[in-house]
Design a protein around this motif. Structure first.
Motif, PDB file in Angstrom:
ATOM      1  N   TYR A  85       0.849  -1.196   0.000  1.00  0.00           N
ATOM      2  CA  TYR A  85       0.000   0.000   0.000  1.00  0.00           C
ATOM      3  C   TYR A  85       0.890   1.254   0.000  1.00  0.00           C
ATOM      4  O   TYR A  85       0.559   2.260  -0.615  1.00  0.00           O
ATOM      5  CB  TYR A  85      -0.937   0.014   1.223  1.00  0.00           C
ATOM      6  N   ALA A  88       1.904   2.031  -3.529  1.00  0.00           N
ATOM      7  CA  ALA A  88       0.814   2.666  -4.284  1.00  0.00           C
ATOM      8  C   ALA A  88       0.642   4.124  -3.839  1.00  0.00           C
ATOM      9  O   ALA A  88       0.431   5.021  -4.668  1.00  0.00           O
ATOM     10  CB  ALA A  88      -0.485   1.893  -4.073  1.00  0.00           C
ATOM     11  N   VAL A 185      -5.776  -2.002  -4.559  1.00  0.00           N
ATOM     12  CA  VAL A 185      -4.431  -2.542  -4.750  1.00  0.00           C
ATOM     13  C   VAL A 185      -4.451  -4.071  -4.652  1.00  0.00           C
ATOM     14  O   VAL A 185      -3.867  -4.768  -5.481  1.00  0.00           O
ATOM     15  CB  VAL A 185      -3.459  -1.917  -3.720  1.00  0.00           C
TER      16      VAL A 185
END
Ligand SMILES: [Zn+2]
Length: 315
Positions: A85, A88, A185
């Motif tokens: 995460y 991203a 994601v």
């Protein structure tokens, strides 16, 4: 991509036990995947450690197994995926799509108007933090204009993120990544092609579509099945005191889920085995028969048509 071209998933949060409402989403996503020759994954959405109930994950997996669900591959846990995460998040930051926000929830609520899912963020910090303010959360820019997607159950859904939601949180003030980011994601990295889930998530889907676009992710297909609600329209949940699924009533539970999903299973199945239920369900499943509604009312009393032949006691 899976060889069969279809990969679905069920992604419960370990904030409590599975109940009949959760089973609707699990059954629908499982049958849709299997009837299309696809794979079906289970992912534990334990993104929010304070809300995670100790032992819930084990009970969820045990109840799924007792109801005859067979998942492909290992179970993923969001709590183990922070680094992904973070990557991203870095990508969005690099692209200038997110910005730090100093507003507390209370401050936003005091000046914002109500949107589809809480107050619409008024954009206070969009062009920089005011002097002396500290960054708390990170928000994603949204543009005016409709985000639309064609839901396989609910039809075409449209939302104007700017007026209905506002710039939304990607990383929370407590440092945790927001559900919206994690789900997008994970679905992408797991190669999920089709998301079949409860319609309580319909209003957050445009945010997820927008995030897919921002991250250059191929969009998934969506099907939002009705959630079970009580007579007051409240979703069945731990908060509304929904009772945990009992493995010893697995066949009956599956039969009930199929009823609520509009599949009209024969009454005899309710007293059959779990294997009988799945055999019938896999031969007869049709997403087209699922009610095109956001919720269906849970009937706690025997006597409604679909349960009229039910003779064994649920207790
Ligand atoms: Zn702000």
């Amino acid at each position: 991509m899976p060889a069969a071209g279809y990969r679905g998933r069920f992604a419960p949060s370990p904030t409590g036990d599975l109940h009949l409402g959760s089973l609707l989403a699990a059954v629908a996503s499982y049958l849709e995947a299997r009837c299309r020759g696809g794979e079906w994954l289970v992912r534990i959405e334990d993104l929010d450690p304070p809300r995670t109930v100790p032992g819930a994950e084990g009970r969820i997996l045990g109840v799924l197994a007792a109801h005859g669900f067979e998942w492909d591959g290992p179970v993923w846990r969001q709590s183990e995926r922070q680094a992904v995460y973070e990557t991203a998040f870095g990508q969005l930051r690099e692209a200038g799509l997110i910005y730090p926000c100093a507003c507390s929830r209370k401050e936003v609520a005091s000046i914002a108007r109500a949107g589809v899912d809480g107050p619409v963020y008024p954009g206070t910090c969009r062009h920089g933090l005011l002097a002396g303010r500290m960054s708390r959360a990170w928000r994603l820019h949204v543009d005016a204009g409709c985000v639309a997607f064609d839901d396989a159950v609910q039809g075409v859904c449209k939302q104007d993120l700017a007026t209905d939601v506002g710039d939304f949180v990607i990383k929370r003030a407590d440092g945790l990544f927001a559900y919206q980011l994690a789900v997008v994601v994970d679905d992408a990295l797991q190669g999920v092609t089709d998301v079949v889930r409860g319609a309580d998530l319909l209003d957050s889907t445009p945010r997820q579509c927008h995030l897919q676009q921002c991250l250059g992710i191929v969009p998934v297909r969506y099907a939002h099945v009705p959630v079970l609600a009580n007579e007051h329209g409240e979703k069945l949940s731990k908060q509304t005191l929904a009772s945990p699924l009992q493995p010893e009533h697995a066949a009956l539970n599956l039969w009930l889920a199929l009823c609520y999903l509009g599949q009209c299973p024969p009454a005899t199945l309710a007293q059959g085995t779990v294997a009988d239920c799945w055999q019938w369900a896999r031969a007869h499943w049709s997403l087209d028969r699922v009610p095109r509604q956001r919720s269906v009312v849970w009937q706690s009393d025997v006597g409604m048509d679909m349960r009229c032949d039910l003779t064994n006691d649920r207790d």
